[in-house]
Design a protein around this motif. Structure first.
Motif, PDB file in Angstrom:
ATOM      1  N   SER A   1       0.823  -1.219   0.000  1.00  0.00           N
ATOM      2  CA  SER A   1       0.000   0.000   0.000  1.00  0.00           C
ATOM      3  C   SER A   1       0.856   1.269   0.000  1.00  0.00           C
ATOM      4  CB  SER A   1      -1.009   0.025   1.140  1.00  0.00           C
ATOM      5  OG  SER A   1      -0.731  -0.942   2.093  1.00  0.00           O
ATOM      6  N   THR A   2       1.953   1.252   0.793  1.00  0.00           N
ATOM      7  CA  THR A   2       2.864   2.410   0.777  1.00  0.00           C
ATOM      8  C   THR A   2       3.425   2.638  -0.622  1.00  0.00           C
ATOM      9  OG1 THR A   2       3.529   2.018   3.059  1.00  0.00           O
ATOM     10  CG2 THR A   2       5.030   3.320   1.716  1.00  0.00           C
ATOM     11  N   SER A   3       3.717   1.547  -1.311  1.00  0.00           N
ATOM     12  CA  SER A   3       4.371   1.665  -2.619  1.00  0.00           C
ATOM     13  C   SER A   3       3.519   2.441  -3.608  1.00  0.00           C
ATOM     14  CB  SER A   3       4.704   0.277  -3.174  1.00  0.00           C
ATOM     15  OG  SER A   3       3.525  -0.375  -3.637  1.00  0.00           O
ATOM     16  N   MET A   4       2.205   2.507  -3.344  1.00  0.00           N
ATOM     17  CA  MET A   4       1.311   3.182  -4.285  1.00  0.00           C
ATOM     18  C   MET A   4       0.994   4.632  -3.905  1.00  0.00           C
ATOM     19  SD  MET A   4       0.560   1.545  -6.998  1.00  0.00           S
ATOM     20  CE  MET A   4       2.158   0.820  -7.153  1.00  0.00           C
ATOM     21  N   HIS A   5       1.570   5.136  -2.785  1.00  0.00           N
ATOM     22  CA  HIS A   5       1.273   6.526  -2.392  1.00  0.00           C
ATOM     23  C   HIS A   5       1.733   7.530  -3.434  1.00  0.00           C
ATOM     24  CE1 HIS A   5       0.671   5.793   2.205  1.00  0.00           C
ATOM     25  NE2 HIS A   5      -0.211   5.176   1.444  1.00  0.00           N
ATOM     26  N   ASP A   6       2.995   7.416  -3.790  1.00  0.00           N
ATOM     27  CA  ASP A   6       3.547   8.307  -4.807  1.00  0.00           C
ATOM     28  C   ASP A   6       4.609   7.488  -5.542  1.00  0.00           C
ATOM     29  OD1 ASP A   6       4.621  10.259  -6.381  1.00  0.00           O
ATOM     30  OD2 ASP A   6       5.064  11.659  -4.750  1.00  0.00           O
ATOM     31  N   PRO A   7       4.138   6.544  -6.378  1.00  0.00           N
ATOM     32  CA  PRO A   7       5.048   5.563  -6.943  1.00  0.00           C
ATOM     33  C   PRO A   7       6.236   6.162  -7.714  1.00  0.00           C
ATOM     34  CG  PRO A   7       2.785   5.227  -7.737  1.00  0.00           C
ATOM     35  CD  PRO A   7       2.749   6.357  -6.784  1.00  0.00           C
ATOM     36  N   SER A   8       6.024   7.232  -8.438  1.00  0.00           N
ATOM     37  CA  SER A   8       7.138   7.773  -9.225  1.00  0.00           C
ATOM     38  C   SER A   8       8.235   8.301  -8.310  1.00  0.00           C
ATOM     39  CB  SER A   8       6.669   8.896 -10.146  1.00  0.00           C
ATOM     40  OG  SER A   8       5.547   8.463 -10.860  1.00  0.00           O
ATOM     41  N   ALA A   9       7.826   9.001  -7.244  1.00  0.00           N
ATOM     42  CA  ALA A   9       8.813   9.516  -6.294  1.00  0.00           C
ATOM     43  C   ALA A   9       9.515   8.348  -5.599  1.00  0.00           C
ATOM     44  CB  ALA A   9       8.140  10.419  -5.279  1.00  0.00           C
ATOM     45  N   THR A  10       8.737   7.323  -5.236  1.00  0.00           N
ATOM     46  CA  THR A  10       9.312   6.171  -4.542  1.00  0.00           C
ATOM     47  C   THR A  10      10.338   5.460  -5.423  1.00  0.00           C
ATOM     48  OG1 THR A  10       7.239   5.927  -3.347  1.00  0.00           O
ATOM     49  CG2 THR A  10       8.730   4.043  -3.282  1.00  0.00           C
ATOM     50  N   ILE A  11      10.036   5.348  -6.711  1.00  0.00           N
ATOM     51  CA  ILE A  11      10.966   4.685  -7.633  1.00  0.00           C
ATOM     52  C   ILE A  11      12.310   5.414  -7.664  1.00  0.00           C
ATOM     53  CG2 ILE A  11      11.411   4.265 -10.108  1.00  0.00           C
ATOM     54  CD1 ILE A  11       8.386   3.474 -10.282  1.00  0.00           C
ATOM     55  N   LYS A  12      12.266   6.750  -7.626  1.00  0.00           N
ATOM     56  CA  LYS A  12      13.518   7.531  -7.637  1.00  0.00           C
ATOM     57  C   LYS A  12      14.346   7.253  -6.382  1.00  0.00           C
ATOM     58  CE  LYS A  12      11.999  11.312 -10.563  1.00  0.00           C
ATOM     59  NZ  LYS A  12      10.903  12.270 -10.310  1.00  0.00           N
ATOM     60  N   VAL A  13      13.667   7.269  -5.213  1.00  0.00           N
ATOM     61  CA  VAL A  13      14.383   6.997  -3.958  1.00  0.00           C
ATOM     62  C   VAL A  13      14.977   5.596  -3.997  1.00  0.00           C
ATOM     63  CG1 VAL A  13      14.132   6.783  -1.463  1.00  0.00           C
ATOM     64  CG2 VAL A  13      12.828   8.511  -2.689  1.00  0.00           C
ATOM     65  N   MET A  14      14.166   4.654  -4.485  1.00  0.00           N
ATOM     66  CA  MET A  14      14.618   3.259  -4.520  1.00  0.00           C
ATOM     67  C   MET A  14      15.816   3.092  -5.446  1.00  0.00           C
ATOM     68  SD  MET A  14      11.022   1.256  -4.663  1.00  0.00           S
ATOM     69  CE  MET A  14      11.110  -0.104  -3.530  1.00  0.00           C
TER      70      MET A  14
END
Ligand code: C2E
Ligand code: MG
Ligand code: MG
Ligand code: MG
Length: 293
Positions: free
Chosen positions: A155-168
């Protein structure tokens, strides 16, 4: 004042509400203090065993609050509170530092190196200095980044997926591993799943629970394993409690299992003992670590 004159019913309602609110406030204040001091937050570690070799290859760090009055409080009772009052950032950072220090200490003591997985809350994934915090936790502990795994829930992964992908992507460039937790309970879009630079999917315990009696749960588990493997991800089954569940998950092609069947989350000393005994899944079956420790 006028509102208090509306009759008994309202006053009763109001006093219940304020009791709850007061309790929350007390707990919040105590948590704030606990985060300032040392020793009240403790980590237990739950082993993850490789189904091929039977060996322990990972440990998930799970936080508990050693409360002076209430004893060992499980995370379900204070993580949501910490999230709602903003303390989760500080708590999460302490957990990360403790886990890295412990993992490095085990390696320095000569125990076989294993991955240590740390749960990160949604607020941490959107924190602008997450990378800096992870970097300093690794540097201060001396832990090689390859042994750190960060979990984010589906569920967290879908909050702001594009931003999360950058951090990851930045974390991955540092050599840190990542996994998606509680998979199957959120709304993960396969287009994003494809783009998340993660290494593992963790099948949620809710699918494992009735896998031996509900053919739909077995079908879902098999399908998740197939998708994950096609995407070159490892699969961990969470909450494995019985030999029957284990057999079906092994047959479905799961790579790792985590659950009471092999071991409950263990305090540091018990975990040290397990790592130094080199306990394997098959030995664990006989010894029933979950019963004896
Ligand atoms: P999770 O990350 O999905 O962790 C797995 C939970 O399932 C743990 O509960 C573990 O003790 C439990 N479990 C493992 N095997 C079995 C089993 O065979 N049967 C059953 N019934 N349960 C099993 P725990 O430690 O109470 O943690 C609950 C949740 O609290 C975690 O779920 C995670 O979402 C959260 N949490 C724990 N530690 C942290 C932390 O340091 N930071 C954050 N943000 N969340 C945390
Ligand atoms: Mg987890
Ligand atoms: Mg989980
Ligand atoms: Mg879960």
């Amino acid at each position: 004042r006028a509102i208090l004159d509306q009759g008994e019913g309202y006053q009763l309602y109001q006093s219940t509400l304020s009791n709850e609110a007061a309790e929350r406030l007390i707990l919040e204040g105590e948590l704030r203090l606990a985060l300032q001091g040392e020793g009240q937050l403790v980590l237990h570690y739950q082993p993850q065993a490789d189904l091929g070799s039977g060996k322990v290859v990972g440990l998930e760090a799970l936080v508990r609050w050693n409360h002076p009055r209430l004893g060992l409080v499980p995370p379900a009772q204070f993580i949501p509170l910490a999230e709602s009052c903003g303390l989760i950032i500080k708590l999460g950072e302490q957990v990360l530092r403790m886990a890295c220090h412990q993992a490095a200490a085990w390696q320095r003591a000569g125990l076989p190196p294993v991955t240590v997985a740390v749960n990160l809350a949604a607020a941490q994934w959107s924190q602008s200095n997450l990378l800096a915090i992870v970097k300093s936790a690794l540097a201060e502990s001396g832990l090689d980044p390859q042994w750190l795994e960060l979990e984010l829930t589906e569920s967290t992964s879908m909050h702001d997926p594009s931003a999360t992908i950058k951090v990851m992507a930045n974390l991955r460039a540092m050599g840190v591993h990542m996994s998606i937790d509680d998979f199957g309970t959120g709304y993960c879009n396969l287009n994003y799943l494809k783009r998340f630079p993660v290494d593992k999917l963790k099948i949620d315990r809710s699918f494992v629970m009735e896998i031996t009696t509900d053919p739909d749960d077995l079908a879902i588990s098999r399908t998740v394993v197939a998708i994950a493997h096609q995407l070159r991800l490892e699969v961990v089954a969470e909450g494995v409690e019985t030999e029957g569940q284990l057999a079906l998950l092994a047959d479905a092609g799961c790579d790792l299992i985590q659950g009471y069947f092999f071991s409950r989350p263990l305090a540091v000393e018990a975990c040290t003992a397990l790592l130094s005994a080199g306990t394997t899944l098959s030995a664990g079956r006989r010894q029933r670590y979950n019963r004896t420790l």
